[in-house]
Design a protein around this motif. Structure first.
Motif, PDB file in Angstrom:
ATOM      1  N   LYS A 101      -1.648   0.965  -1.689  1.00 49.66           N
ATOM      2  CA  LYS A 101      -1.925   2.420  -2.513  1.00 49.66           C
ATOM      3  C   LYS A 101      -1.495   3.843  -1.533  1.00 49.66           C
ATOM      4  O   LYS A 101      -1.682   4.983  -1.916  1.00 49.66           O
ATOM      5  CB  LYS A 101      -3.398   2.646  -3.107  1.00 49.66           C
ATOM      6  CG  LYS A 101      -3.850   1.655  -3.860  1.00 49.66           C
ATOM      7  CD  LYS A 101      -3.025   1.399  -5.152  1.00 49.66           C
ATOM      8  CE  LYS A 101      -3.485   0.579  -5.941  1.00 49.66           C
ATOM      9  NZ  LYS A 101      -2.621   0.262  -7.447  1.00 49.66           N
ATOM     10  N   VAL A 102      -1.121   3.383  -0.363  1.00 45.51           N
ATOM     11  CA  VAL A 102      -0.743   4.380   0.618  1.00 45.51           C
ATOM     12  C   VAL A 102       0.532   4.235   1.123  1.00 45.51           C
ATOM     13  O   VAL A 102       0.894   3.244   1.604  1.00 45.51           O
ATOM     14  CB  VAL A 102      -1.819   4.553   1.753  1.00 45.51           C
ATOM     15  CG1 VAL A 102      -1.485   5.563   2.757  1.00 45.51           C
ATOM     16  CG2 VAL A 102      -3.315   4.803   1.195  1.00 45.51           C
ATOM     17  N   GLU A 103       1.244   5.249   1.270  1.00 42.44           N
ATOM     18  CA  GLU A 103       2.722   5.286   1.671  1.00 42.44           C
ATOM     19  C   GLU A 103       2.885   6.037   2.812  1.00 42.44           C
ATOM     20  O   GLU A 103       2.566   7.342   2.838  1.00 42.44           O
ATOM     21  CB  GLU A 103       3.693   5.590   0.641  1.00 42.44           C
ATOM     22  CG  GLU A 103       5.399   5.609   1.053  1.00 42.44           C
ATOM     23  CD  GLU A 103       5.714   4.139   1.293  1.00 42.44           C
ATOM     24  OE1 GLU A 103       6.402   3.937   2.332  1.00 42.44           O
ATOM     25  OE2 GLU A 103       5.239   3.178   0.700  1.00 42.44           O
ATOM     26  N   SER A 110       2.019   8.141  -2.652  1.00 44.52           N
ATOM     27  CA  SER A 110       0.819   7.412  -2.618  1.00 44.52           C
ATOM     28  C   SER A 110      -0.016   7.497  -3.533  1.00 44.52           C
ATOM     29  O   SER A 110      -0.496   8.622  -4.158  1.00 44.52           O
ATOM     30  CB  SER A 110       0.301   7.829  -1.204  1.00 44.52           C
ATOM     31  OG  SER A 110       0.986   7.872  -0.063  1.00 44.52           O
ATOM     32  N   ILE A 145      -2.115  11.104   5.629  1.00 42.22           N
ATOM     33  CA  ILE A 145      -0.956  10.143   5.213  1.00 42.22           C
ATOM     34  C   ILE A 145       0.204  10.890   5.931  1.00 42.22           C
ATOM     35  O   ILE A 145       1.150  10.010   6.285  1.00 42.22           O
ATOM     36  CB  ILE A 145      -0.954  10.445   3.530  1.00 42.22           C
ATOM     37  CG1 ILE A 145      -2.143   9.456   3.119  1.00 42.22           C
ATOM     38  CG2 ILE A 145       0.496   9.466   3.164  1.00 42.22           C
ATOM     39  CD1 ILE A 145      -2.139   9.571   1.622  1.00 42.22           C
ATOM     40  N   ALA A 149      -0.645   7.643   8.367  1.00 39.80           N
ATOM     41  CA  ALA A 149      -1.832   6.845   7.870  1.00 39.80           C
ATOM     42  C   ALA A 149      -2.079   5.888   8.881  1.00 39.80           C
ATOM     43  O   ALA A 149      -2.116   4.514   8.727  1.00 39.80           O
ATOM     44  CB  ALA A 149      -1.317   5.889   6.599  1.00 39.80           C
TER      45      ALA A 149
END
Length: 248
Positions: A101-103, A110, A145, A149
């Protein structure tokens, strides 16, 4: 002649063995700290855990991001280790990153950032009746992010300012980040409302606020499902309470 030399050699060796086993101790011979080619060698002991100060402007996951997620997202029936709604657990760096869920470096791509900034209340996280994240909290996650991140760590300063502790600048941000997610809205956890000054003051003057964050005997340790607040944060809240829990 050969027999004499042999007996002399044996006597020398025997004497050496006796000295070695006599239990005698001698001061070590001091040798100049130079390497084999004559360069000076630093003999000072190396600190295995050097102090790494926190850098201004850098977001540290454990200090800045995880408390927001724990308080607002990893609550019962949502994304804690027990409920893991939609298979998503947000209780540690490893679980957050493995969720996909995080880019890193790209908040716009994200999913985590998208759901906390969603305009549609039915789709936004946290879900109603919980309050949405504050703009400050959203900015913290966005910056984290954008900075990749990462799971960066640092050492907090040992000095702790407890003079004239301000509710607006010190206490409320601590409560908002660590407690507000569970203790706000129409059905606050445990019936404890910490969504505004009045609610926080009530808990502070009753002794319950300090009791739970200091994890005193007879109180349920808070924040729930994570480690305690930082020592300085607990000390500052205690100083604010002792000064009358003012709205300053």
């Amino acid at each position: 002649m050969k027999q004499y030399l042999f007996r002399a050699l044996i006597g020398t060796i025997s004497g050496y063995v006796v000295l070695q086993n006599s239990g005698c101790t001698h001061e070590p011979v001091l040798v100049d700290p130079f390497d084999p080619i004559g360069n000076a060698v630093d003999t000072m002991p190396i600190d295995p855990t050097p102090f790494v100060p926190c850098e201004e402007g850098v977001v540290y996951f454990g200090y800045d991001v995880l408390p927001i997620l724990i308080s607002n997202c990893s609550v019962p029936t949502c994304h804690d280790d027990v409920s893991h709604q939609d298979g998503l657990i947000l209780t540690s760096y490893e679980k957050v990153m493995s969720s996909g869920k995080v880019e890193p470096f790209d908040p716009g791509d994200s999913d985590l950032f998208e759901v906390i900034t969603e305009d549609d209340e039915e789709k936004r996280m946290p879900r109603l009746p919980q309050l949405p994240l504050t703009q400050e909290q959203i900015q913290v996650i966005a910056t984290w992010i954008l900075q990749g991140a990462q799971n960066l760590t640092c050492d907090l300063e040992t000095t702790c300012n407890t003079e004239n502790v301000s509710f607006a600048q010190m206490v409320n941000p601590i409560i908002t980040t660590n407690c507000r997610g569970c203790h706000s809205g129409q059905n606050p956890s445990g019936g404890v409302f910490l969504g505004d000054y009045t609610g926080i003051r009530t808990e502070a003057l009753s002794g319950r606020l300090y009791g739970v964050i200091a994890r005193l005997q007879g109180y349920i340790p808070m924040p729930k499902n994570r480690g305690p607040l930082q020592d300085c944060e607990i000390t500052q809240i205690k100083a604010w309470i002792d000064a009358g829990a003012l709205e300053n």
